[in-house]
Design a protein around this motif. Structure first.
Motif, PDB file in Angstrom:
ATOM      1  N   ASP A  28      57.866  41.922 -17.291  1.00 39.73           N
ATOM      2  CA  ASP A  28      57.483  40.728 -16.537  1.00 39.73           C
ATOM      3  C   ASP A  28      58.416  40.521 -15.360  1.00 39.73           C
ATOM      4  O   ASP A  28      59.584  40.918 -15.400  1.00 39.73           O
ATOM      5  CB  ASP A  28      57.550  39.490 -17.440  1.00 39.73           C
ATOM      6  CG  ASP A  28      56.614  39.567 -18.630  1.00 39.73           C
ATOM      7  OD1 ASP A  28      55.582  40.268 -18.530  1.00 39.73           O
ATOM      8  OD2 ASP A  28      56.925  38.949 -19.667  1.00 39.73           O
ATOM      9  N   TRP A  29      57.912  39.863 -14.332  1.00 43.76           N
ATOM     10  CA  TRP A  29      58.728  39.527 -13.169  1.00 43.76           C
ATOM     11  C   TRP A  29      59.349  38.143 -13.337  1.00 43.76           C
ATOM     12  O   TRP A  29      58.701  37.199 -13.817  1.00 43.76           O
ATOM     13  CB  TRP A  29      57.868  39.513 -11.905  1.00 43.76           C
ATOM     14  CG  TRP A  29      57.598  40.869 -11.319  1.00 43.76           C
ATOM     15  CD1 TRP A  29      57.852  42.078 -11.891  1.00 43.76           C
ATOM     16  CD2 TRP A  29      57.005  41.130 -10.046  1.00 43.76           C
ATOM     17  NE1 TRP A  29      57.463  43.092 -11.047  1.00 43.76           N
ATOM     18  CE2 TRP A  29      56.942  42.542  -9.911  1.00 43.76           C
ATOM     19  CE3 TRP A  29      56.530  40.331  -9.020  1.00 43.76           C
ATOM     20  CZ2 TRP A  29      56.413  43.155  -8.781  1.00 43.76           C
ATOM     21  CZ3 TRP A  29      55.996  40.939  -7.886  1.00 43.76           C
ATOM     22  CH2 TRP A  29      55.947  42.336  -7.769  1.00 43.76           C
ATOM     23  N   ASP A  38      62.182  35.381 -11.000  1.00 51.28           N
ATOM     24  CA  ASP A  38      62.801  35.204  -9.688  1.00 51.28           C
ATOM     25  C   ASP A  38      64.325  35.217  -9.823  1.00 51.28           C
ATOM     26  O   ASP A  38      64.868  35.469 -10.901  1.00 51.28           O
ATOM     27  CB  ASP A  38      62.290  33.925  -9.014  1.00 51.28           C
ATOM     28  CG  ASP A  38      62.683  32.647  -9.762  1.00 51.28           C
ATOM     29  OD1 ASP A  38      63.598  32.688 -10.622  1.00 51.28           O
ATOM     30  OD2 ASP A  38      62.081  31.592  -9.479  1.00 51.28           O
ATOM     31  N   LEU A  71      57.613  34.555 -12.882  1.00 48.11           N
ATOM     32  CA  LEU A  71      56.722  34.577 -11.722  1.00 48.11           C
ATOM     33  C   LEU A  71      55.263  34.794 -12.141  1.00 48.11           C
ATOM     34  O   LEU A  71      54.408  35.040 -11.300  1.00 48.11           O
ATOM     35  CB  LEU A  71      57.166  35.682 -10.757  1.00 48.11           C
ATOM     36  CG  LEU A  71      58.498  35.407 -10.049  1.00 48.11           C
ATOM     37  CD1 LEU A  71      58.945  36.634  -9.264  1.00 48.11           C
ATOM     38  CD2 LEU A  71      58.391  34.199  -9.129  1.00 48.11           C
ATOM     39  N   ASN A  72      55.022  34.708 -13.452  1.00 48.64           N
ATOM     40  CA  ASN A  72      53.655  34.806 -13.996  1.00 48.64           C
ATOM     41  C   ASN A  72      52.960  36.119 -13.634  1.00 48.64           C
ATOM     42  O   ASN A  72      51.756  36.163 -13.393  1.00 48.64           O
ATOM     43  CB  ASN A  72      52.800  33.610 -13.529  1.00 48.64           C
ATOM     44  CG  ASN A  72      53.385  32.293 -13.995  1.00 48.64           C
ATOM     45  OD1 ASN A  72      53.807  32.162 -15.145  1.00 48.64           O
ATOM     46  ND2 ASN A  72      53.436  31.315 -13.100  1.00 48.64           N
ATOM     47  N   LYS A  73      53.759  37.187 -13.614  1.00 53.02           N
ATOM     48  CA  LYS A  73      53.199  38.503 -13.326  1.00 53.02           C
ATOM     49  C   LYS A  73      53.748  39.520 -14.313  1.00 53.02           C
ATOM     50  O   LYS A  73      54.961  39.587 -14.521  1.00 53.02           O
ATOM     51  CB  LYS A  73      53.526  38.936 -11.898  1.00 53.02           C
ATOM     52  CG  LYS A  73      52.896  40.274 -11.512  1.00 53.02           C
ATOM     53  CD  LYS A  73      53.104  40.580 -10.044  1.00 53.02           C
ATOM     54  CE  LYS A  73      52.454  41.886  -9.634  1.00 53.02           C
ATOM     55  NZ  LYS A  73      52.648  42.190  -8.199  1.00 53.02           N
ATOM     56  N   ARG A  74      52.871  40.282 -14.899  1.00 53.87           N
ATOM     57  CA  ARG A  74      53.245  41.344 -15.833  1.00 53.87           C
ATOM     58  C   ARG A  74      52.804  42.687 -15.259  1.00 53.87           C
ATOM     59  O   ARG A  74      51.655  42.844 -14.856  1.00 53.87           O
ATOM     60  CB  ARG A  74      52.596  41.124 -17.192  1.00 53.87           C
ATOM     61  CG  ARG A  74      52.861  42.246 -18.204  1.00 53.87           C
ATOM     62  CD  ARG A  74      52.577  41.778 -19.609  1.00 53.87           C
ATOM     63  NE  ARG A  74      53.503  40.695 -19.970  1.00 53.87           N
ATOM     64  CZ  ARG A  74      53.289  39.821 -20.956  1.00 53.87           C
ATOM     65  NH1 ARG A  74      52.182  39.899 -21.672  1.00 53.87           N
ATOM     66  NH2 ARG A  74      54.182  38.895 -21.219  1.00 53.87           N
ATOM     67  N   SER A 128      55.089  43.854 -23.079  1.00 58.19           N
ATOM     68  CA  SER A 128      56.222  43.607 -22.197  1.00 58.19           C
ATOM     69  C   SER A 128      57.493  43.420 -23.017  1.00 58.19           C
ATOM     70  O   SER A 128      57.541  42.576 -23.912  1.00 58.19           O
ATOM     71  CB  SER A 128      55.967  42.356 -21.347  1.00 58.19           C
ATOM     72  OG  SER A 128      57.126  42.010 -20.632  1.00 58.19           O
ATOM     73  N   CYS A 172      48.548  45.103 -12.854  1.00 56.47           N
ATOM     74  CA  CYS A 172      49.412  43.946 -12.648  1.00 56.47           C
ATOM     75  C   CYS A 172      48.639  42.697 -13.057  1.00 56.47           C
ATOM     76  O   CYS A 172      47.655  42.318 -12.418  1.00 56.47           O
ATOM     77  CB  CYS A 172      49.834  43.847 -11.187  1.00 56.47           C
ATOM     78  SG  CYS A 172      50.854  45.241 -10.655  1.00 56.47           S
ATOM     79  N   LYS A 173      49.061  42.083 -14.132  1.00 57.10           N
ATOM     80  CA  LYS A 173      48.325  40.988 -14.743  1.00 57.10           C
ATOM     81  C   LYS A 173      49.021  39.640 -14.512  1.00 57.10           C
ATOM     82  O   LYS A 173      50.242  39.558 -14.523  1.00 57.10           O
ATOM     83  CB  LYS A 173      48.194  41.227 -16.263  1.00 57.10           C
ATOM     84  CG  LYS A 173      47.727  42.622 -16.659  1.00 57.10           C
ATOM     85  CD  LYS A 173      46.293  42.882 -16.275  1.00 57.10           C
ATOM     86  CE  LYS A 173      45.831  44.236 -16.831  1.00 57.10           C
ATOM     87  NZ  LYS A 173      44.438  44.539 -16.455  1.00 57.10           N
ATOM     88  N   SER A 174      48.214  38.613 -14.380  1.00 53.95           N
ATOM     89  CA  SER A 174      48.755  37.252 -14.381  1.00 53.95           C
ATOM     90  C   SER A 174      48.963  36.805 -15.815  1.00 53.95           C
ATOM     91  O   SER A 174      48.147  37.097 -16.697  1.00 53.95           O
ATOM     92  CB  SER A 174      47.789  36.296 -13.671  1.00 53.95           C
ATOM     93  OG  SER A 174      47.668  36.641 -12.308  1.00 53.95           O
ATOM     94  N   ILE A 175      50.067  36.125 -16.075  1.00 57.19           N
ATOM     95  CA  ILE A 175      50.360  35.680 -17.444  1.00 57.19           C
ATOM     96  C   ILE A 175      50.610  34.173 -17.484  1.00 57.19           C
ATOM     97  O   ILE A 175      50.841  33.557 -16.458  1.00 57.19           O
ATOM     98  CB  ILE A 175      51.569  36.440 -18.032  1.00 57.19           C
ATOM     99  CG1 ILE A 175      52.812  36.279 -17.143  1.00 57.19           C
ATOM    100  CG2 ILE A 175      51.243  37.910 -18.206  1.00 57.19           C
ATOM    101  CD1 ILE A 175      54.062  36.861 -17.757  1.00 57.19           C
TER     102      ILE A 175
END
Length: 256
Positions: free
Chosen positions: A122-123, A125, A131-134, A197, A253-256
């Motif tokens: 996961d990302w 900051d 950052l709601n991105k996997r 993840s 790349c998924k939104s989580i």
């Protein structure tokens, strides 16, 4: 039965803001038989002082310092040379592991009789906020797929030294992680990902990930210098890279 030792290589350069949290994410692992090998690439901040203080409280932590600023690849190679573990894994000083990262990966290796694996991540900051991105990857990643896109987050890869030996990392300052995993897949042809993840990758405003133009330049250098292709072939490879980066990779790349 004694559990195998995992050597975790962490290069450091002016990482005082993040390094304690990175080390603590290893200390919180549910798998306890590990050693951390930190290599300072001539930091000018308080990174080394922070690490030396942590060493006093945990004998599993080692600290080494390069004599001259040499880049991440050289720092990682020194760490690898000092490693005693059957398995080698990497973590950057500003990234984090989830608590069951090592336990789940080692079980996955054993259950599937594999010498290498990686995972999704996961990302976050600079302040550690999600950052709601996997970032995911093909479940069975081929060398060809990796050739056109680096699906393997360096903070997630782990390999078996008894199979590969201690693999040398390119001294080139940028994209040596991609080159390293290409060398792994060139030997085993396919890699299986743990399909979840297990880590947090920190996006920083001054990082290579934040500059798409720099990313293109350094990826071109991989085709030109690491693979040894001429200018024209390298341009063709870059067209494949751009197609994968713009069309294929976003699917992972998924939104989580």
């Amino acid at each position: 039965m004694e559990l195998p030792l995992v050597s975790i290589i962490i290069p450091i350069y002016n990482s005082e803001k993040f390094i304690a949290e990175a080390v603590e994410s290893v200390q919180k692992q549910t798998y306890h038989n590990w050693e951390i090998i930190l290599v300072d690439d001539c930091s000018t901040d308080n990174s080394s002082s922070i690490v030396l203080e942590m060493m006093q409280k945990d004998e599993r932590i080692q600290f080494h310092r390069l004599n001259t600023n040499s880049g991440t690849g050289i720092a990682r190679n020194l760490g690898v040379s000092k490693a005693s573990g059957r398995y080698i894994s990497f973590l950057d000083a500003d990234d984090l592991w989830k608590p069951k990262k090592l336990e789940k990966q080692l079980n996955f290796l054993k259950e599937n009789n594999l010498p290498f694996t990686f995972s999704y991540y996961d990302w976050i900051d600079e302040d550690g906020e999600l950052l709601n991105k996997r970032v995911e990857a093909p479940q069975n990643l081929s060398y060809r797929q990796l050739f056109f896109c680096n699906y393997i987050g360096n903070l997630t890869g782990i390999y078996d030294v008894s199979y590969f030996g201690k693999m040398e990392i390119s001294p080139i300052r940028k994209r040596q992680d991609w080159m390293h995993w290409l060398s792994v897949l060139k030997k085993i042809k396919k890699a299986q990902a743990v399909p979840e993840s297990l880590a947090f990758y920190r996006i920083r405003t001054n990082s290579i990930s934040a500059s798409k133009l720099d990313l293109l330049k350094h990826n071109f250098a991989v085709y030109r210098n690491f693979h040894g292709y001429n200018f024209g072939v390298s341009l063709l490879c870059m067209s494949g890279f751009l197609f994968t980066q713009l069309i294929i990779k976003p699917l992972y790349c998924k939104s989580i």
